[in-house]
Design a protein around this motif. Structure first.
Motif, PDB file in Angstrom:
ATOM      1  N   SER A  24      10.940   7.438  23.443  1.00 36.60           N
ATOM      2  CA  SER A  24      12.154   8.090  23.949  1.00 36.60           C
ATOM      3  C   SER A  24      12.840   7.224  24.996  1.00 36.60           C
ATOM      4  O   SER A  24      12.183   6.517  25.773  1.00 36.60           O
ATOM      5  CB  SER A  24      11.799   9.443  24.576  1.00 36.60           C
ATOM      6  N   GLU A  25      14.169   7.319  25.042  1.00 36.48           N
ATOM      7  CA  GLU A  25      14.951   6.545  26.011  1.00 36.48           C
ATOM      8  C   GLU A  25      15.308   7.354  27.250  1.00 36.48           C
ATOM      9  O   GLU A  25      15.890   6.827  28.194  1.00 36.48           O
ATOM     10  CB  GLU A  25      16.234   6.035  25.353  1.00 36.48           C
ATOM     11  N   SER A  26      14.995   8.642  27.253  1.00 32.60           N
ATOM     12  CA  SER A  26      15.324   9.492  28.394  1.00 32.60           C
ATOM     13  C   SER A  26      14.335  10.648  28.458  1.00 32.60           C
ATOM     14  O   SER A  26      13.613  10.915  27.489  1.00 32.60           O
ATOM     15  CB  SER A  26      16.747  10.045  28.269  1.00 32.60           C
ATOM     16  N   ILE A  27      14.304  11.345  29.595  1.00 33.81           N
ATOM     17  CA  ILE A  27      13.409  12.486  29.753  1.00 33.81           C
ATOM     18  C   ILE A  27      13.810  13.618  28.809  1.00 33.81           C
ATOM     19  O   ILE A  27      12.948  14.283  28.219  1.00 33.81           O
ATOM     20  CB  ILE A  27      13.416  12.993  31.217  1.00 33.81           C
ATOM     21  N   ALA A  56      21.110   3.961  23.806  1.00 36.51           N
ATOM     22  CA  ALA A  56      21.613   2.600  23.989  1.00 36.51           C
ATOM     23  C   ALA A  56      21.845   1.937  22.642  1.00 36.51           C
ATOM     24  O   ALA A  56      21.131   2.186  21.679  1.00 36.51           O
ATOM     25  CB  ALA A  56      20.623   1.790  24.815  1.00 36.51           C
ATOM     26  N   VAL A  57      22.849   1.071  22.592  1.00 37.40           N
ATOM     27  CA  VAL A  57      23.158   0.323  21.363  1.00 37.40           C
ATOM     28  C   VAL A  57      22.469  -1.038  21.395  1.00 37.40           C
ATOM     29  O   VAL A  57      21.898  -1.488  20.397  1.00 37.40           O
ATOM     30  CB  VAL A  57      24.683   0.144  21.197  1.00 37.40           C
ATOM     31  N   ASN A  58      22.526  -1.678  22.558  1.00 41.63           N
ATOM     32  CA  ASN A  58      21.893  -2.988  22.727  1.00 41.63           C
ATOM     33  C   ASN A  58      20.369  -2.846  22.681  1.00 41.63           C
ATOM     34  O   ASN A  58      19.791  -2.070  23.443  1.00 41.63           O
ATOM     35  CB  ASN A  58      22.326  -3.585  24.076  1.00 41.63           C
ATOM     36  N   PRO A  59      19.676  -3.589  21.800  1.00 42.71           N
ATOM     37  CA  PRO A  59      18.218  -3.435  21.679  1.00 42.71           C
ATOM     38  C   PRO A  59      17.458  -3.795  22.948  1.00 42.71           C
ATOM     39  O   PRO A  59      16.399  -3.225  23.216  1.00 42.71           O
ATOM     40  CB  PRO A  59      17.851  -4.378  20.528  1.00 42.71           C
ATOM     41  N   ILE A  60      17.995  -4.726  23.749  1.00 44.03           N
ATOM     42  CA  ILE A  60      17.326  -5.099  25.002  1.00 44.03           C
ATOM     43  C   ILE A  60      17.393  -3.940  25.994  1.00 44.03           C
ATOM     44  O   ILE A  60      16.397  -3.576  26.632  1.00 44.03           O
ATOM     45  CB  ILE A  60      17.958  -6.370  25.604  1.00 44.03           C
ATOM     46  N   GLN A  85      17.844  -0.870  25.178  1.00 40.68           N
ATOM     47  CA  GLN A  85      17.049   0.199  24.577  1.00 40.68           C
ATOM     48  C   GLN A  85      15.567   0.046  24.948  1.00 40.68           C
ATOM     49  O   GLN A  85      14.917   1.019  25.357  1.00 40.68           O
ATOM     50  CB  GLN A  85      17.219   0.168  23.059  1.00 40.68           C
ATOM     51  N   CYS A  86      15.036  -1.165  24.824  1.00 40.24           N
ATOM     52  CA  CYS A  86      13.641  -1.420  25.191  1.00 40.24           C
ATOM     53  C   CYS A  86      13.396  -1.156  26.678  1.00 40.24           C
ATOM     54  O   CYS A  86      12.361  -0.593  27.061  1.00 40.24           O
ATOM     55  CB  CYS A  86      13.253  -2.857  24.849  1.00 40.24           C
ATOM     56  N   LEU A  90      11.128   2.157  31.013  1.00 39.52           N
ATOM     57  CA  LEU A  90      11.359   2.879  32.261  1.00 39.52           C
ATOM     58  C   LEU A  90      10.987   4.349  32.106  1.00 39.52           C
ATOM     59  O   LEU A  90      10.338   4.939  32.978  1.00 39.52           O
ATOM     60  CB  LEU A  90      12.829   2.743  32.679  1.00 39.52           C
ATOM     61  N   ASN A  91      11.386   4.940  30.986  1.00 32.77           N
ATOM     62  CA  ASN A  91      11.087   6.347  30.749  1.00 32.77           C
ATOM     63  C   ASN A  91       9.581   6.579  30.653  1.00 32.77           C
ATOM     64  O   ASN A  91       9.052   7.554  31.199  1.00 32.77           O
ATOM     65  CB  ASN A  91      11.764   6.807  29.456  1.00 32.77           C
TER      66      ASN A  91
END
Length: 461
Positions: free
Chosen positions: A257-260, A337-341, A343-344, A349-350
């Protein structure tokens, strides 16, 4: 009966064999007996309480349906109040009255089937389903043994609609269910329980451990709790499928996941969707302005923390998740996020934020949890004093190897149904992998050092 024990496996296989040997019209009655035997294995109190609760919602379901719209809310409120009161007496008197509590008497699975009972009453009140007139059907819903002790919290409409259909013997369905359940056993016994041995050895000596070693314990625990509960969910879904029932998925690779907020759409899905439908939306959801939306979010996460256990540490864990969600919404960080960097970076961070909050979930003493976090965050010595804690480097390497395997599997599972993919491979590949996994299962699991059939974490909730 632990779902990974030999007694459970024997119970399941014998029950399944008899289930498909009898005429379809008798399957419900046999399943009711199977559930009765399973619940009684946890003690007479668990059985008596569930029988009474099932009778209660059978009668109240019919009453709610009979009432006119204006009086229906009152009947629903009474039902919910009494269901929550029963849960509170057993689980939460310890929090406010430490000298007078009944938590040691708490019926197994009470948190899960109480929420199922509330769902049933609410759906009738909303005219989304008709009340069941059959006590037997409601007993099957509340006591369905694959999901009884730790979920998923299956919804009543889906279960009752499947209950009323024929469930003939289908070899493919049985095989897919068996593969899913076997994978869950492997997750639990081979990986989660072995990780727990290392995690506990670090946490029990946290004052001597370096900050770097505490970080390792925190990260390992993130994977251990995920694997522990994902294992139970896989076993529950697999066993249910063998009996002809489809149960909702409970995890979808949450650590990607990219966010909580996305994490909670992927983690313990049946619980988070339950809170959304029966707490957040009734409170007003996001319909009454930003401030009330944030208030509703905080209420949901505080209640979620309290649901997990009668400890202020759990409440603090829920509070932190609520705060993180509010912050990310204020900063508009929940967008993909669109940019894979990028996004990673967001995924990493999450994961770190979730890992930090898990400390309050693992450690019931909030002061000790803060001390451990303080040492890890502000005194991050990366010297791994393994000898001092009597931990071998091989144990640590095995643990990290397990994590790499799980990360790879999650990346694959994020793209396709791995059970069906495996089922579609040729027989030689499947047999070879079965042999390898079974060997690992015996060496690192049942006959591994320290194995004691640890119970699943979520059974205690």
């Amino acid at each position: 009966m632990q779902p990974t024990s030999l007694s459970f496996i024997a119970f399941f296989l014998i029950s399944l064999l008899i289930y498909y040997c009898m005429p379809g019209r008798w399957q419900r009655y046999w399943l009711a007996i199977v559930n009765l035997v399973y619940v009684s294995s946890f003690g007479s109190l668990s059985l008596i309480y569930l029988i009474l609760l099932t009778l209660f919602i059978t009668l109240f379901g019919l009453r709610i349906q009979r009432e006119r719209k204006k009086r229906r809310s009152s009947a629903l409120f009474t039902a919910i109040f009494l269901l929550i009161l029963g849960l509170a007496i057993f689980k939460y008197t310890r929090l406010f009255l430490p000298f007078l509590h009944f938590s040691w008497l708490a019926p197994i699975g009470i948190s899960f089937y109480t929420f199922k009972a509330i769902s049933y009453c609410v759906e009738i009140a909303k005219n989304k389903m008709a009340a069941e007139t059959s006590y037997l059907n409601i007993w099957l819903y509340c006591s369905f043994f694959p999901v009884f002790t730790a979920g998923p919290i299956n919804r009543p409409q889906s279960f009752f609609s499947q209950l009323k259909k024929r469930r003939p013997w289908k070899p493919l369905r049985i095989e897919l269910g068996m593969i899913r359940a076997a994978f869950g056993c492997f997750e639990k016994i081979v990986i989660a329980d072995n990780l727990l041995i290392l995690i506990d050895s670090i946490y029990l000596q946290w004052q001597e451990a370096s900050g770097g070693l505490l970080w390792i314990a925190m990260i390992l625990y993130s994977f251990q709790i995920y694997l522990d509960f994902d294992a139970y969910s896989n076993i529950a879904i697999g066993v249910s499928r063998c009996f002809g029932f489809r149960i909702e998925e409970n995890f979808r690779t949450p650590y990607l996941s990219e966010s909580i907020s996305e994490f909670w759409r992927r983690w313990h899905i049946s619980l988070s969707s339950w809170f959304r439908d029966y707490v957040y939306i009734p409170l007003g959801g996001n319909r009454a302005g930003t401030s009330k939306k944030f208030r509703n979010l905080m209420i949901v996460f505080l209640v979620s923390g309290l649901w997990h256990g009668a400890s202020w540490s759990f409440v603090l864990w829920g509070f932190l998740h609520g705060v993180l969600q509010i912050i990310e919404q204020l900063l508009h960080l929940s967008k993909k996020a669109v940019n894979p960097i990028i996004q990673c970076f967001k995924i990493l961070l999450n994961f770190l934020l979730v890992t930090i909050t898990w400390v309050f979930f693992k450690i019931p003493d909030a002061r000790q949890a803060f001390s451990i976090l303080g040492k890890a965050l502000f005194f991050p010595s990366f010297k791994l004093n393994l000898d001092q804690l009597q931990i071998s480097s091989n144990e640590l390497l095995f643990a990290l190897g397990f994590i790499v395997i799980i990360m790879i599997l999650d990346l694959l599972r994020n793209k396709q149904d791995m059970v069906r993919w495996f089922r579609n491979r040729n027989i030689i590949f499947r047999f070879s992998l079965y042999l390898i996994l079974f060997s690992v299962f015996l060496i690192l699991g049942v006959y591994g050092s320290g194995y004691d059939a640890n119970q699943f974490i979520y059974i205690q909730f």
